[in-house]
Scaffold this motif. Structure first.
Motif, mmCIF file in Angstrom:
data_model
loop_
_atom_site.group_PDB
_atom_site.id
_atom_site.type_symbol
_atom_site.label_atom_id
_atom_site.label_comp_id
_atom_site.label_asym_id
_atom_site.label_seq_id
_atom_site.Cartn_x
_atom_site.Cartn_y
_atom_site.Cartn_z
ATOM 1 N N ALA A 59 0.835 -1.207 0.000
ATOM 2 C CA ALA A 59 0.000 0.000 0.000
ATOM 3 C C ALA A 59 0.865 1.250 0.000
ATOM 4 O O ALA A 59 0.566 2.237 -0.698
ATOM 5 C CB ALA A 59 -0.921 -0.007 1.216
ATOM 6 N N ALA A 60 1.969 1.229 0.763
ATOM 7 C CA ALA A 60 2.874 2.382 0.772
ATOM 8 C C ALA A 60 3.553 2.556 -0.577
ATOM 9 O O ALA A 60 3.767 3.689 -1.040
ATOM 10 C CB ALA A 60 3.916 2.198 1.876
ATOM 11 N N ARG A 61 3.914 1.451 -1.237
ATOM 12 C CA ARG A 61 4.494 1.549 -2.571
ATOM 13 C C ARG A 61 3.508 2.181 -3.548
ATOM 14 O O ARG A 61 3.869 3.028 -4.377
ATOM 15 C CB ARG A 61 4.904 0.161 -3.065
ATOM 16 N N SER A 62 2.248 1.762 -3.454
ATOM 17 C CA SER A 62 1.226 2.324 -4.339
ATOM 18 C C SER A 62 1.080 3.822 -4.105
ATOM 19 O O SER A 62 1.001 4.606 -5.068
ATOM 20 C CB SER A 62 -0.111 1.615 -4.090
ATOM 21 N N ARG A 63 1.054 4.241 -2.843
ATOM 22 C CA ARG A 63 0.936 5.676 -2.553
ATOM 23 C C ARG A 63 2.091 6.452 -3.163
ATOM 24 O O ARG A 63 1.896 7.519 -3.757
ATOM 25 C CB ARG A 63 0.896 5.901 -1.038
ATOM 26 N N LEU A 64 3.309 5.930 -3.016
ATOM 27 C CA LEU A 64 4.478 6.623 -3.556
ATOM 28 C C LEU A 64 4.382 6.762 -5.070
ATOM 29 O O LEU A 64 4.611 7.851 -5.622
ATOM 30 C CB LEU A 64 5.750 5.864 -3.179
ATOM 31 N N LEU A 65 4.043 5.689 -5.754
ATOM 32 C CA LEU A 65 3.999 5.732 -7.214
ATOM 33 C C LEU A 65 2.902 6.673 -7.710
ATOM 34 O O LEU A 65 3.091 7.412 -8.694
ATOM 35 C CB LEU A 65 3.785 4.316 -7.765
ATOM 36 N N HIS A 66 1.752 6.665 -7.033
ATOM 37 C CA HIS A 66 0.681 7.580 -7.437
ATOM 38 C C HIS A 66 1.056 9.031 -7.159
ATOM 39 O O HIS A 66 0.720 9.933 -7.949
ATOM 40 C CB HIS A 66 -0.616 7.221 -6.709
ATOM 41 N N ARG A 67 1.732 9.294 -6.054
ATOM 42 C CA ARG A 67 2.154 10.658 -5.755
ATOM 43 C C ARG A 67 3.177 11.154 -6.770
ATOM 44 O O ARG A 67 3.152 12.322 -7.182
ATOM 45 C CB ARG A 67 2.715 10.718 -4.337
ATOM 46 N N LEU A 68 4.080 10.271 -7.178
ATOM 47 C CA LEU A 68 5.061 10.668 -8.185
ATOM 48 C C LEU A 68 4.390 10.968 -9.519
ATOM 49 O O LEU A 68 4.811 11.871 -10.249
ATOM 50 C CB LEU A 68 6.108 9.564 -8.349
ATOM 51 N N ARG A 69 3.336 10.237 -9.851
ATOM 52 C CA ARG A 69 2.623 10.518 -11.101
ATOM 53 C C ARG A 69 1.976 11.896 -11.055
ATOM 54 O O ARG A 69 1.951 12.615 -12.057
ATOM 55 C CB ARG A 69 1.560 9.446 -11.348
ATOM 56 N N ILE A 70 1.460 12.291 -9.902
ATOM 57 C CA ILE A 70 0.892 13.632 -9.772
ATOM 58 C C ILE A 70 1.976 14.682 -9.965
ATOM 59 O O ILE A 70 1.741 15.743 -10.567
ATOM 60 C CB ILE A 70 0.214 13.787 -8.403
ATOM 61 N N LEU A 71 3.192 14.384 -9.508
ATOM 62 C CA LEU A 71 4.304 15.310 -9.643
ATOM 63 C C LEU A 71 4.940 15.289 -11.025
ATOM 64 O O LEU A 71 5.874 16.051 -11.290
ATOM 65 C CB LEU A 71 5.377 14.991 -8.593
ATOM 66 N N GLY A 72 4.469 14.410 -11.900
ATOM 67 C CA GLY A 72 5.041 14.332 -13.241
ATOM 68 C C GLY A 72 6.304 13.517 -13.316
ATOM 69 O O GLY A 72 7.032 13.581 -14.312
ATOM 70 N N VAL A 73 6.595 12.734 -12.280
ATOM 71 C CA VAL A 73 7.764 11.850 -12.276
ATOM 72 C C VAL A 73 7.268 10.457 -12.670
ATOM 73 O O VAL A 73 6.807 9.689 -11.835
ATOM 74 C CB VAL A 73 8.449 11.823 -10.901
ATOM 75 N N GLY A 74 7.350 10.145 -13.958
ATOM 76 C CA GLY A 74 6.750 8.927 -14.490
ATOM 77 C C GLY A 74 7.609 7.693 -14.305
ATOM 78 O O GLY A 74 7.985 7.052 -15.292
ATOM 79 N N TRP A 75 7.938 7.381 -13.071
ATOM 80 C CA TRP A 75 8.710 6.159 -12.802
ATOM 81 C C TRP A 75 7.885 4.917 -13.133
ATOM 82 O O TRP A 75 8.373 3.966 -13.727
ATOM 83 C CB TRP A 75 9.131 6.160 -11.340
#
Length: 790
Positions: free
Chosen positions: A437-453
């Motif tokens: 769940a924490a991994r999912s939060r991080l990846l979704h937050r990065l997508r909002i920031l435009g960091v398309g990891w």
């Protein structure tokens, strides 16, 4: 000292060190090709022979403070210097270094011996500012006839003069495959080590005399700055200085010039405030070309091959073939030691036939294709991807400077065991587990920031909301995106929250706000939700376009599902979604009337989205009944295009709100002789087209298939051509097996008047259902449904 070396180095006298006389007649200028293993070995030999007190490197001076980190044990190439404008982090440039880069070898040599090392190229503060000007780097020579001259590829010109049709192959033969010390043995340690650079310098001098700056006018400014830095180093260290730069610049650095003239070239250059750091790089990125003002790109086609040439102590061809054999064996290819031996023999023979000093990449590749791959390019593509290019990712020590956001991201990556990897991979997450769940939060937050990891992928094998599938790939350019996102906050959470709030306030389209609300729920940005919900309520109240409302509702409905797993309060979101659904039910029937083909297709897609969304909203029974009435209204309204009427009928049938007989009656009306063929074909496309399983519906309900077949045979010849493209588009979307079964049923002439009996001879149909066989399936279905239950 030879005349050739004196001409190369400038031939000016200087004071030597007390402990050892400087063996050269002036500074040593080592012209190299960036990222060449032969050049790197030659630079190392020249530095060992001359032992300068200062080493000057082509690179941005802002990186001088970071040079000591190159000696850190945690610094593993390939790496790159990243410089970006403080006020505009997206304006950035990279200067990459590999273990086989001559500049990197020179830096490590100097640091290991306590020798002063500096970057002397034009500062990034100037190059980044000038790069914003579209004309930067685009100036061209003017020929005698006044026309712009072409840019000169110096390596290509020299290769052509030597009789080579491939510049890469020529450079490999004269520089990258050099491994011996023949020149050193003949001329002495210093002259022998400098001999190859003298030859390259003379060749470049001839080219510069012929072509001037060769269409690269901005190089004149860079070279003026390098000359100024060289003069400063000579005042400090006398002539005991070595310069490592691109071979093209050698004549400019050894030519006579005045400090006044050089400063005049630099006067008035634009300037921005910059920050610089080290970042990891990859072999795959080394294969890309750079852009003027944005650092230099390697542009080498085979960084993995070059790394092998540099690191192999001896017998490089044999060692390369062994690597290839190991890779192919790991992929279950039958490759034996005999294959390796024969491939080496063939590569060496090809090199001899082609007159090359050593089997190069071309010869080894041809041998691998013929011997190990049995003439196939499929396994050869794997060799190129994994070995010839490769996805080696460098490492940078934690002590390297970074923006606060980058440090927080690195901390989260370590804590969640999500290591940045240049190889694309899939990551399956179970949101019921805290770490996932924490991994999912991080990846979704990065997508909002435009960091398309990472990018989310459709889940496999589950319809529940607790699973997510991500496709991850870390690109070095993402460090620039992180630097850009740093303006929003110092941590991933605060930055994502601030950016989401800003996007909510500035959004003008309702669908944009609903999509943002969905992303905020996925990222669990609790502090941003009130702002987003306020913007959502405002936009929803003001937007009267039913199409916009229909596009916005699916994202809200999906968001409501996330509260089950993520424990997010979605009550306010549910109220907004229910209000949108009511407004859609009122306005959709009139909005569907009088549409052309393209608008009808768009509205059909919105109809599908709203239908799925309403099934996810609260008060489903009450709202579902209201929605069913809307669909019935659309089905019976002649002004609505056939595509939409057919899809509405199909949605009712799938929900069990339309009896089989009624569906057959509606199809019969739609396909009656009075309906234009194009309109009838559109109705069929809406009813059985797309990914809605319409093909299986026709397979199992022979009445509907009979209606379609009877209508199709009755279409007049002159109208059949108009209806055929629609029908082909509909039926081509079916699986091959479904199309084959429909063809068999049509060939056998199914009856349209009632259900098919076993007596008809149609395989797969019986007189009734088999209760015993049906019961055997229930236990399997129960396991599947329980596994997907949240």
């Amino acid at each position: 000292m030879t005349t050739r070396t004196a001409a190369l180095t400038g031939a000016t006298a200087g004071a030597g060190r007390p402990d050892r006389a400087w063996p050269c007649e002036g500074p040593v200028v080592l012209g190299v090709r960036h990222h060449g293993p032969g050049s790197a070995r030659a630079v190392l030999a020249a530095l060992d022979a001359a032992e300068p007190r200062a080493v000057l490197i082509e690179g941005p001076p802002e990186g001088n403070a970071l040079l000591p980190l190159a000696a850190d044990e945690g610094m593993v190439p390939p790496v790159a210097l990243l410089a970006h404008a403080v006020d505009d982090p997206g304006r950035a440039a990279f200067w990459p270094f590999a273990e086989f880069s001559p500049e990197w070898v020179a830096i490590r040599w100097a640091l290991a011996r306590g020798v002063t090392v500096r970057f002397i190229d034009l500062p990034a503060a100037h190059s980044l500012a000038a790069a914003a000007d579209p004309s930067w780097g685009d100036e061209e020579d003017v020929a005698d006839d006044g026309e712009p001259a072409l840019r000169v590829d110096p390596i290509g010109v020299l290769a052509e003069a030597a009789g080579y049709d491939d510049p890469e192959r020529w450079w490999e033969d004269v520089m990258e495959h050099r491994r011996g010390t023949e020149a050193t043995d003949r001329a002495g340690p210093v002259d022998g080590a400098l001999a190859p650079f003298a030859a390259v310098g003379e060749a470049m001098a001839a080219l510069r005399e012929q072509y001037g700056h060769g269409g690269h006018a901005h190089d004149l400014v860079r070279e003026a700055h390098m000359r100024i830095q060289l003069r400063a180093a000579r005042r400090e260290f006398a002539d005991e200085v070595a310069v490592v730069c691109g071979a093209w610049h050698v004549p400019a650095l050894t030519a006579r010039s005045t400090a006044t003239a050089d400063r005049a070239l630099l006067r008035g250059l634009p300037k921005v405030r910059t920050e610089t750091t080290w970042v990891p790089w990859t072999h795959r990125r080394l294969a890309r070309l750079g852009a003027p003002g944005r650092g230099y790109g390697a542009g080498i086609e085979s960084p993995g091959w070059y790394a092998h040439l540099f690191s192999a102590p001896d017998r490089p061809v044999e060692r390369w073939m062994t690597k290839v054999a190991g890779l192919l064996r790991d992929e279950d290819r039958p490759v034996s030691s005999a294959h390796v031996i024969e491939a080496v023999r063939l590569a060496v023979t090809l090199a001899a036939v082609r007159g090359r000093p050593l089997a190069g990449l071309g010869e080894t590749t041809d041998a691998i294709r013929a011997v190990m791959c049995e003439g196939s390019d499929v396994p050869l593509a794997l060799v190129r991807d994994r070995l010839t290019v490769g996805d080696v990712l460098g490492e940078v020590p934690d002590t390297a400077p970074a923006v606060p956001l980058q440090r927080d991201l690195a901390r989260l990556q370590r804590g969640l065991r999500l290591k940045p990897d240049p190889l694309e991979r899939e990551l399956e997450l179970d949101l019921r587990k805290d770490t996932d769940a924490a991994r999912s939060r991080l990846l979704h937050r990065l997508r909002i920031l435009g960091v398309g990891w990472g990018s989310p992928e459709p889940g496999r094998g589950s319809t529940g909301t607790f699973r997510e599938t991500w496709r991850l790939c870390w690109e070095p350019e993402l460090y620039v995106r992180v630097a850009e996102a740093g303006v929003w906050g110092t941590t991933v959470l605060t930055a994502a929250t601030a950016k989401a709030e800003s996007q909510a306030v500035s959004a003008t389209a309702l669908a944009d706000v609903t999509s943002l609300a969905e992303r905020c729920l996925l990222a669990e940005l609790a502090d941003a939700l009130p702002v987003v919900m306020g913007a959502l309520a405002d936009r929803a109240a003001l937007d009267a376009d039913v199409g916009h409302l229909a596009e916005a509702l699916p994202a809200l409905a999906r968001s409501l599902r996330y509260g089950d797993v993520r424990a997010t309060d979605t009550a306010a979101l549910g109220e907004v979604a229910a209000g949108l659904a009511e407004r859609i039910c009122v306005g959709l029937p009139p909005a569907c009337a009088g549409l052309d083909a393209d608008a009808a297709a768009a509205m059909r897609d919105r109809l599908d989205g709203v239908h799925s969304a309403i099934g996810l909203l609260p008060h489903t029974e009450e709202l579902g009944g209201r929605w069913a009435d809307v669909l019935r209204t659309i089905v019976l309204r002649d002004a609505v295009p056939g595509l939409i009427r057919g899809r509405a009928a199909r949605l009712l049938l799938d929900d069990g709100r339309l009896a089989d007989g009624e569906a057959a009656r509606l199809m019969g009306l739609a396909l009656s002789p009075g309906t234009p063929p194009a309109g009838a074909a559109a109705w069929i496309e809406g009813f059985v087209g797309g990914a809605s399983g319409g093909g299986m519906l026709l397979v199992h309900d022979e009445r509907l298939l009979g209606l379609v077949d009877a209508w199709l045979t009755s279409v007049p010849a002159d109208a059949f051509t108009d209806a055929l493209p629609l029908l082909r588009r509909t039926f081509s979307a079916y699986e091959p097996g479904v199309r084959r079964t429909l063809g068999e049923l049509a060939r056998r002439g199914p009856a349209a008047g009632g259900p098919v009996r076993a007596a008809t001879g149609v395989p797969g149909f019986g007189a009734g259902s088999d209760e015993q066989r049906a019961d055997a399936v229930l236990s399997v279905l129960r396991l599947i449904l329980e596994g997907d239950r949240v």
